[in-house]
Every structure is written in structure tokens, then in C-alpha cells.
Design a protein around this motif. Structure first.
Motif, PDB file in Angstrom:
ATOM      1  N   UNK A  13      41.492  39.728  30.151  1.00 40.62           N
ATOM      2  CA  UNK A  13      41.484  39.446  31.796  1.00 40.62           C
ATOM      3  C   UNK A  13      40.340  38.978  32.197  1.00 40.62           C
ATOM      4  N   UNK A  14      39.001  39.330  31.797  1.00 40.08           N
ATOM      5  CA  UNK A  14      37.866  38.888  32.113  1.00 40.08           C
ATOM      6  C   UNK A  14      37.751  37.485  31.996  1.00 40.08           C
ATOM      7  N   UNK A  15      38.121  36.973  30.863  1.00 38.91           N
ATOM      8  CA  UNK A  15      37.927  35.890  30.355  1.00 38.91           C
ATOM      9  C   UNK A  15      38.567  34.644  31.097  1.00 38.91           C
ATOM     10  N   UNK A  16      39.970  35.067  31.334  1.00 39.52           N
ATOM     11  CA  UNK A  16      41.012  34.389  32.143  1.00 39.52           C
ATOM     12  C   UNK A  16      40.501  34.212  33.628  1.00 39.52           C
ATOM     13  N   UNK A  17      39.590  35.043  34.074  1.00 40.09           N
ATOM     14  CA  UNK A  17      39.378  35.166  35.376  1.00 40.09           C
ATOM     15  C   UNK A  17      40.475  35.966  36.392  1.00 40.09           C
ATOM     16  N   UNK A  18      41.308  36.714  35.574  1.00 32.73           N
ATOM     17  CA  UNK A  18      42.468  37.586  36.288  1.00 32.73           C
ATOM     18  C   UNK A  18      41.919  38.699  36.888  1.00 32.73           C
ATOM     19  N   UNK A  68      38.739  39.406  37.976  1.00 35.80           N
ATOM     20  CA  UNK A  68      37.857  38.959  38.879  1.00 35.80           C
ATOM     21  C   UNK A  68      38.590  38.793  40.269  1.00 35.80           C
ATOM     22  N   UNK A  69      39.938  38.182  40.040  1.00 34.72           N
ATOM     23  CA  UNK A  69      40.653  38.016  41.106  1.00 34.72           C
ATOM     24  C   UNK A  69      41.292  39.287  41.452  1.00 34.72           C
ATOM     25  N   UNK A  70      41.653  39.982  40.576  1.00 32.32           N
ATOM     26  CA  UNK A  70      42.104  41.352  41.133  1.00 32.32           C
ATOM     27  C   UNK A  70      41.219  42.340  41.659  1.00 32.32           C
ATOM     28  N   UNK A  71      39.812  42.298  41.099  1.00 30.29           N
ATOM     29  CA  UNK A  71      38.791  43.023  42.140  1.00 30.29           C
ATOM     30  C   UNK A  71      38.592  42.561  43.471  1.00 30.29           C
ATOM     31  N   UNK A  72      38.724  41.122  43.449  1.00 36.90           N
ATOM     32  CA  UNK A  72      38.408  40.538  44.955  1.00 36.90           C
ATOM     33  C   UNK A  72      39.508  41.079  46.007  1.00 36.90           C
ATOM     34  N   UNK A  73      40.889  41.069  45.221  1.00 36.55           N
ATOM     35  CA  UNK A  73      42.074  41.573  46.154  1.00 36.55           C
ATOM     36  C   UNK A  73      41.734  42.900  46.441  1.00 36.55           C
ATOM     37  N   UNK A  74      41.281  43.804  45.504  1.00 41.47           N
ATOM     38  CA  UNK A  74      41.088  45.205  45.700  1.00 41.47           C
ATOM     39  C   UNK A  74      40.115  45.389  46.799  1.00 41.47           C
TER      40      UNK A  74
END
Length: 306
Positions: A273-278, A280-286
Motif C-alpha cells: 500500500x505504501x509503495x503504490x501510494x494508496x 498516503x491517499x488513505x491517510x490524506x482522506x482520514x
């Protein structure tokens, strides 16, 4: 709702059946046009009246011919283009009326054309379904005839020997089998690489516990042979062993649920998830959602306080 609504799907009302915009078939419906051009059957199983037999009053001796319409002609007659625009003192009102009339013409023309396209597509689907049904019926009749012919004769020993032991695959079956094998082979290789990556990640975390210096060795020996770890009770060792098994099982369950290694290290799913950027995107949404909730609470408090 009243009684008897179950047959209507527990709805309080039933909408009327949608009616077709075109009252007659169009000239582009070739199947209906060809069917209308065919001569009508006569005789006992046909239609019409025999020679010398009078037909009832206010009825037709032959059925009324089917009338086919041209959609473009219907559009030109129903919504013709304006020949001229009448002048008026209030040009804005006339412009608005002209715009509304243009929209009515446009929507009616689109509705008629869409209805014709729907009928043509429906006709194609019905013809295709009829062809498929005819082919299936033909194949079924061939199988029935084959069974009947085989029931009347007894195959000879030479005929049985000359028959292949295994039915050969068709080209489509061979291609499909090849695709399945390639997929299974690639999936097995992918799973093997994924397991290797998991083991490598676990080994990386285990390297922190390796004994590489003399001080670490003495410290671990003292911890293992420390007499204060065990009490006088003989069941202490068994209790510690059972607790270790229980903790290990709980740790494995937690790792499977949260994608971690020993509940404290990020596992392979988290790394992906970290390498794909997912991640980071999830943390930004949270973070965005938390900021929104905090801002709503702040606004509510400001509205309550004088």
C-alpha cells in the motif's frame, strides 16, 4: 397500503404500461416489410372468405394492408421548420417563443428517431435469438437421430477398436486449456515470489534480535538462566508454555487481520500500500475527514455559546 397489494409488489399504485410513440411499423423494419409483402395463406387454415361466401356487413373481405411510415417524413410533417418569423414590438418575447418551439421540435424528433432505433435493435435481437434457437434445435435433432440410428445397429468389434479412446479437443478447447495453464503457471510463480518476499521481510525484522557481540550473548544467557523467573510452583513452567502458545496464536491472527509482522512491524500488505501510494491517499482522506469533523464541532460550540 390496503389489502391485496402483494400481487403488485407491495406498492400502493401501479403505473400504466408504456405505450410506443410510433403507432405503425417503419420502413426500416425489413423483417416486417418482407413479411407484409408475402402472399396471405388461403384455405381452411388461412384467412379471408371463400368464393361465393358473403362477408359480414361493416367488415373487410381481406385484411387491411399494413401501413409503414417513414420517420423522417413524420418529423417533417409534425414539426415543420418555421417559414418566417412574424415581427412584433416585443422581440424578446418572440425570441423566447421561437426558442421554445425549436426545443419542442428537437425533442420530438429525437424521441421519434430513438423509438425507431429501439425497434430496429429489438428486431435484430429477436432475429438473433430465433437463429440461436433454430441451431440448438437442429443440434438436438441430430443427437436424437444419432441415438435412434445407434439403437438399431450393434457396433462391430472392428468399429469399436478403430474408434479413438479419448475424444480430441477442439481448437477452442485447446486454446482455452492453454490460457488456463498459463494463468495457473503465472499465478503459482507470483505466489512463490510473494512468499519469498514475506520471508525476506520477516528475516529483516528478525535481524534486530541477532546476537552479534559478546555483550549481547552474556546478556541473553543471564536472562535465560535467571532463577527468579520461575516460582516455587511446579506448574509455572507449563503455564508459561501455554501462555506462549496463546500469545503466538493471537499474534498470528492479528498479523493476518492487520497485515503486520509480530504486531509491531509493517507487513507485506502495508508495504504494498505504501509503495503504490494508496496508504498516503488513505491517510490524506482520514486527515481531511478529521479536520471536517473538528470544524463542525467547533462551529456547533460557537453557535451554542453566546
Amino acid at each position: 397500503m390496503g389489502k391485496g397489494v402483494a400481487k403488485y409488489g407491495f406498492k400502493s399504485g401501479v403505473l400504466p404500461t408504456a405505450r410506443s410513440i410510433l403507432k405503425s411499423p417503419t420502413t426500416r423494419q425489413t423483417t416486417l416489410v418482407e413479411k407484409a409483402k408475402q402472399p396471405l395463406p388461403k384455405g381452411e387454415d388461412g384467412i379471408g372468405y371463400a368464393e361465393g361466401i358473403m362477408h359480414p356487413i361493416k367488415s373487410r373481405r381481406d385484411p387491411k394492408p399494413v401501413k409503414f411510415i417513414d420517420v423522417e417524413q413524420v418529423i417533417s410533417r409534425s414539426v415543420p421548420e418555421p417559414q418566417s418569423i412574424k415581427g412584433s414590438a416585443n422581440s424578446a418575447i418572440q425570441a423566447t417563443k421561437a426558442k421554445h418551439a425549436e426545443l419542442r421540435r428537437k425533442y420530438l424528433a429525437e424521441a421519434l428517431r430513438n423509438e425507431e432505433n429501439y425497434l430496429l435493435k429489438r428486431e435484430q435481437l429477436l432475429n438473433k435469438r430465433a437463429e440461436i434457437a433454430a441451431k440448438e434445435r437442429e443440434e438436438e435433432m441430430k443427437k436424437i437421430d444419432l441415438k435412434k440410428s445407434s439403437d438399431l445397429t450393434i457396433p462391430s468389434l472392428e468399429h469399436i477398436i478403430n474408434q479413438p479412446l479419448v475424444r480430441q479437443r477442439t481448437k477452442e478447447e485447446t486454446k482455452l486449456m492453454k490460457l488456463k495453464r498459463n494463468y495457473n503457471r503465472e499465478m503459482i510463480a507470483f505466489k512463490a515470489k510473494e512468499r519469498k518476499l514475506e520471508k525476506l521481510l520477516e528475516l529483516y525484522y528478525e535481524a534486530d534480535q541477532y546476537i552479534v557481540t559478546e555483550e549481547q550473548l552474556l546478556k541473553n544467557i543471564d536472562a535465560i538462566f535467571d532463577e527468579t523467573r520461575f516460582a516455587a510452583n511446579a506448574n509455572t513452567f507449563l503455564e508459561l508454555k501455554n501462555n506462549a502458545k496463546k500469545n503466538s496464536l493471537e499474534q498470528k491472527i492479528g498479523d493476518e487481520l492487520f497485515g503486520t509482522v509480530k504486531t509491531i512491524h509493517p507487513g507485506l500488505p502495508l508495504v504494498k500500500d505504501f509503495l503504490s501510494g494508496e496508504a498516503v491517499h488513505f491517510n490524506a482522506e482520514i486527515k481531511t475527514e478529521n479536520d471536517r469533523v473538528l470544524q463542525e464541532k467547533k462551529n456547533n460550540i460557537d453557535n451554542i455559546l453566546p
